[in-house]
Write a protein that holds these residues in place. Sequence first.
Motif, PDB file in Angstrom:
ATOM      1  N   TYR A 111       0.892  -1.075   0.025  1.00  0.00           N
ATOM      2  CA  TYR A 111       0.191  -0.103  -0.082  1.00  0.00           C
ATOM      3  C   TYR A 111       0.831   1.442  -0.014  1.00  0.00           C
ATOM      4  N   GLY A 112       0.575   2.304  -0.754  1.00  0.00           N
ATOM      5  CA  GLY A 112       1.190   3.270  -0.988  1.00  0.00           C
ATOM      6  C   GLY A 112       0.675   4.551  -1.722  1.00  0.00           C
ATOM      7  N   THR A 113       0.582   5.749  -1.545  1.00  0.00           N
ATOM      8  CA  THR A 113       0.118   6.703  -2.536  1.00  0.00           C
ATOM      9  C   THR A 113       0.897   7.111  -3.639  1.00  0.00           C
ATOM     10  N   LYS A 114       1.937   6.612  -3.880  1.00  0.00           N
ATOM     11  CA  LYS A 114       2.946   6.958  -5.120  1.00  0.00           C
ATOM     12  C   LYS A 114       1.934   6.334  -6.381  1.00  0.00           C
ATOM     13  N   VAL A 115       1.164   5.442  -6.361  1.00  0.00           N
ATOM     14  CA  VAL A 115       0.417   4.885  -7.416  1.00  0.00           C
ATOM     15  C   VAL A 115      -0.403   6.012  -7.949  1.00  0.00           C
ATOM     16  N   GLU A 116      -0.873   6.648  -7.190  1.00  0.00           N
ATOM     17  CA  GLU A 116      -1.686   8.115  -7.759  1.00  0.00           C
ATOM     18  C   GLU A 116      -0.971   8.818  -8.835  1.00  0.00           C
ATOM     19  N   ARG A 117       0.430   8.997  -8.541  1.00  0.00           N
ATOM     20  CA  ARG A 117       1.284   9.860  -9.220  1.00  0.00           C
ATOM     21  C   ARG A 117       1.687   9.256 -10.598  1.00  0.00           C
TER      22      ARG A 117
END
Length: 208
Positions: A111-117
């Motif tokens: 899980y991590g927010t980098k995927v949005e970028r």
Amino acid sequence: MSLYRTHQDDGLLLGIWKVEETAESLLGMLDNRGWYEEAVNRFPEKRLTEWLAVRVLLKTLCGEEKEVAYYPSGRPYLKDGSRHISISHTRGYVAVLLHPSREVGIDIEQYGTKVERVASRFIREDELPVFWRGSRIYSLLLHWSAKETLFKLIDSAEVDFIGHQRILPFVPSEEGELEAREYKTGQCGTFRIYYLVHPDFVLTWTVK
């Protein structure tokens, strides 16, 4: 031992290992040390720990050690030919999928927010990830992971995650299945991909 989860269904055998051990302790769980000497001398500590955790998980699932080899494409296989295998790892976890007669694919993503970028690199215009629990991140991760799983299954070079793969619309839940299509091989096949959402990761897998 850190066996997090197993799943069996019609010959399929899936395992997830939470990696809490050191490389040295994992090596101590294995008997055929000669199989692992090259990796011990070649890999840095983090990579070696993941690599050995896969072998310990495989031993746990099969009840005996299995030697893993690799095709030129990087796809793994068991030297004794007893099962088809797919392997994946992310920070803190490794996953293995086995089947006695059918080809398989598996992927696990932290899980991590980098995927949005980076979503524009793998999300098509006709793919509309649905929010889950107020966030789009898990759905984006499921799209990415499902495409990685399909990529491993079709085992074809130069796969474009936008041009050659499409995830059909689905509403994410904690566990479920989705459908994916591939356009790389010319067969335009549709595949059923199963998934699991965990606070630490998403997991996807499929059987051909």
